[in-house]
Design an enzyme around this catalytic site. Structure first.
Site, PDB file in Angstrom:
ATOM      1  N   ILE A  39       0.853  -1.193   0.000  1.00  0.00           N
ATOM      2  CA  ILE A  39       0.000   0.000   0.000  1.00  0.00           C
ATOM      3  C   ILE A  39       0.885   1.237   0.000  1.00  0.00           C
ATOM      4  O   ILE A  39       1.588   1.511   0.982  1.00  0.00           O
ATOM      5  CB  ILE A  39      -0.950   0.021   1.225  1.00  0.00           C
ATOM      6  N   GLU A  40       0.858   1.988  -1.068  1.00  0.00           N
ATOM      7  CA  GLU A  40       1.644   3.220  -1.164  1.00  0.00           C
ATOM      8  C   GLU A  40       0.985   4.164  -2.151  1.00  0.00           C
ATOM      9  O   GLU A  40      -0.004   3.826  -2.796  1.00  0.00           O
ATOM     10  CB  GLU A  40       3.081   2.905  -1.581  1.00  0.00           C
ATOM     11  N   GLY A  41       1.541   5.357  -2.260  1.00  0.00           N
ATOM     12  CA  GLY A  41       0.999   6.337  -3.196  1.00  0.00           C
ATOM     13  C   GLY A  41      -0.414   6.755  -2.831  1.00  0.00           C
ATOM     14  O   GLY A  41      -0.768   6.857  -1.654  1.00  0.00           O
TER      15      GLY A  41
END
Length: 533
Positions: free
Chosen positions: A179-181
């Site tokens: 989970i990023e951005g």
């Protein structure tokens, strides 16, 4: 971590219908065999698995256990050696994302549906081959580019179905949620993901099938961002039994300051350990330090990172592995196996990140070998582990004024910036004026507490005198008197200085509104300088 930006193989052939039918038949046969590798070597404990960018070209032959891509790369990488290890490693295949931004259907990097990956990349067959040779797979959802399924899907039920398609097709026991951005800022998807994963894990355990869930999140030396911490908190609140949190020890940017890459990575992991402890305590779960370390994974980006000037070297890999072994980390990964080779002569600009080589001189040494040292467990074997709270009762530390080097913290006392106190066997220092804030309060972010942990009370420590201003140094504050900027007063032995003209505003209000108050408390350094005069 980013997905590949290199060209992809492939257009759907005119014989699509026939191939799809053949793939379904093969998939049915393979479904019986998918777990053979894990069942043959079902070892728990700490495990290593490098990431493989499935859709990157040149294609990485993870199924053969080969250390390099198939044949010469477009960057001039060397050919893969002929010898193949007797037992293949576990790998993390990445990334499953939504087919399109608004489509709740799983795909490999938006380029291949699950069926298309089967017939265009022979992915199902290659996974079966890996398992026959003793290896296994973890599948990673998300990544830095494209849309994570929880963002694209409109409901929890749709998301359960999308995740479930991947889990069932590949018979996986461990999923990795990268989970990023934008996904980190999407509160609705964070909640939707947590509820869906909790239900999937519950259903799997009811069927006597393990489903380990790892979160992979960005990190800096100060720890997870508040958004990253919220992702963890949402999972725990929804009832997910997290296998752990794997952090991307890479691409720190300005947060790294002057720290070397290894030191920044170690600091990041220590900060995460503290944060995880706080998050679990806030969720009502008590875990020991060892348990928390086992719920931590590290994933460096080998060689040249995406941030210019950040280079993770072979020596950094050795040092990170040593730290991981000392602390008992539950997982080690790396980005990526595709890149674990020295760039060839046709790739002169190693400052630019390549999908197919590391950008550093490796002299035949593999990052994966260094990072995997000592990680003897397997992902599938560890997947059956259920988190258990610490059962043994601990005797609380009772601070002794006779052996404490500083005053023991008192809830009623006010403390100036720089003041040191003792609490439960440790020394803390105030970062700003404080009263009533517990020094060891389990906060997720360090900016939430006015206290810095300095270290333990040592054997042989004795009380040190606390500097206080002699009586009469400054007048007691009076609500009827006016004060000009720079004038000083005391309230209950605490000295304050006026920031501007004021009357009737108590200096103690500075604790509630330090910016709006016309008063600021003096620091311990200022008090000591006054005493020296």
């Amino acid at each position: 971590m980013s997905g590949s930006v290199a060209p992809r193989l492939s257009k759907i052939r005119t014989v699509l219908a026939l191939v799809v039918l053949a793939t379904i038949v093969v998939g049915t046969v393979l479904g019986v065999r998918m777990m053979s590798g894990a069942e043959a070597d079902d070892v728990g404990g700490s495990w290593y698995a490098g990431y493989v960018d499935v859709t990157a070209v040149p294609r990485y032959a993870f199924e053969a256990g080969a250390p390099h891509p198939e044949g010469p790369s477009e960057t001039g990488a060397e050919e893969a050696p002929a010898e193949v290890p007797s037992r293949a490693d576990d790998v993390v295949l990445s990334f499953i994302v939504a087919e399109a931004e608004d489509t709740c259907a799983p795909s490999w990097g938006t380029h291949y549906s699950l069926d298309a990956a089967g017939y265009e990349m022979d992915l199902d067959r290659r996974i079966a081959r890996l398992r026959e040779s003793g290896g296994d797979i973890v599948i990673s959802f998300g990544g830095a580019i494209n849309t994570e399924l929880a963002v694209a899907c409109d409901s929890v039920d749709e998301l359960i179905d999308a995740y479930g398609q991947v889990i069932d097709r590949y018979s996986i026991t461990t999923i990795d949620l990268d989970i990023e951005g934008p996904a980190l800022q999407d509160a609705e998807s964070i909640q939707r993901r947590a509820e869906a994963v909790a239900e999937l894990q519950h259903m799997s355990r009811e069927q006597q099938k393990p489903l380990a869930v790892w979160l992979t999140l960005p990190v800096v030396p100060q720890g997870l961002s508040s958004e990253g911490a919220e992702v963890v908190a949402a999972m725990l609140e929804a009832g997910v039994d997290l296998a752990g949190v794997n952090v991307m020890t890479m691409n720190y940017g300005e947060a790294r300051g002057d720290l070397p890459m290894l030191e920044a990575s170690v600091d990041s992991l220590r900060s995460l350990h503290r944060q995880l402890g706080a998050l679990y305590r806030q969720a009502g779960v008590a875990l020991s330090d060892d348990q928390l370390w086992h719920k931590i994974g590290a994933t460096p980006m080998i060689g040249q990172n995406d941030v210019p000037g950040e280079i993770f070297t072979l020596e950094d890999a050795r040092g990170l592995n040593e730290f991981a072994q000392e602390q008992g980390l539950g997982r080690m990964s790396m980005w990526s196996l595709n890149r674990d080779i020295t760039c060839g002569p046709n790739y002169p600009n190693t400052d630019r990140v390549s999908d197919a080589c590391s950008g550093v001189q490796q002299d035949g040494v593999r990052f994966s070998e260094l990072l995997a040292t000592g990680f003897t467990g397997r992902a599938a074997g560890a997947a059956g582990t259920v988190t258990a709270e610490v059962s043994e009762e601990t005797t609380p530390v009772v601070d002794d004024p006779e052996t404490s080097p500083y005053p023991i913290w008192n809830e009623e006392a006010a403390y100036l910036e720089g003041t040191k106190v003792v609490w439960r066997g440790s020394v803390y220092q105030a970062k700003w004026w404080t009263r009533g804030d517990l020094p060891d309060d389990p906060v997720v972010n360090l900016w939430e507490t006015p206290w810095d942990l300095i270290g333990p009370v040592l054997p042989g420590d004795r009380p040190m005198p606390r500097p206080t201003l002699p009586e009469g140094t400054y007048d007691e504050w009076s609500g009827e008197q006016t004060y000009e900027r720079g004038e000083r007063v005391v309230v209950e032995d605490i000295p304050y200085e006026a920031k501007w003209w004021t009357q009737g505003e108590s200096p103690e209000a500075a604790a509630v509104d330090p910016d709006g108050s016309p008063w600021r408390p003096l620091t311990m350094d200022e008090v000591e300088k006054i005493l020296e005069q």
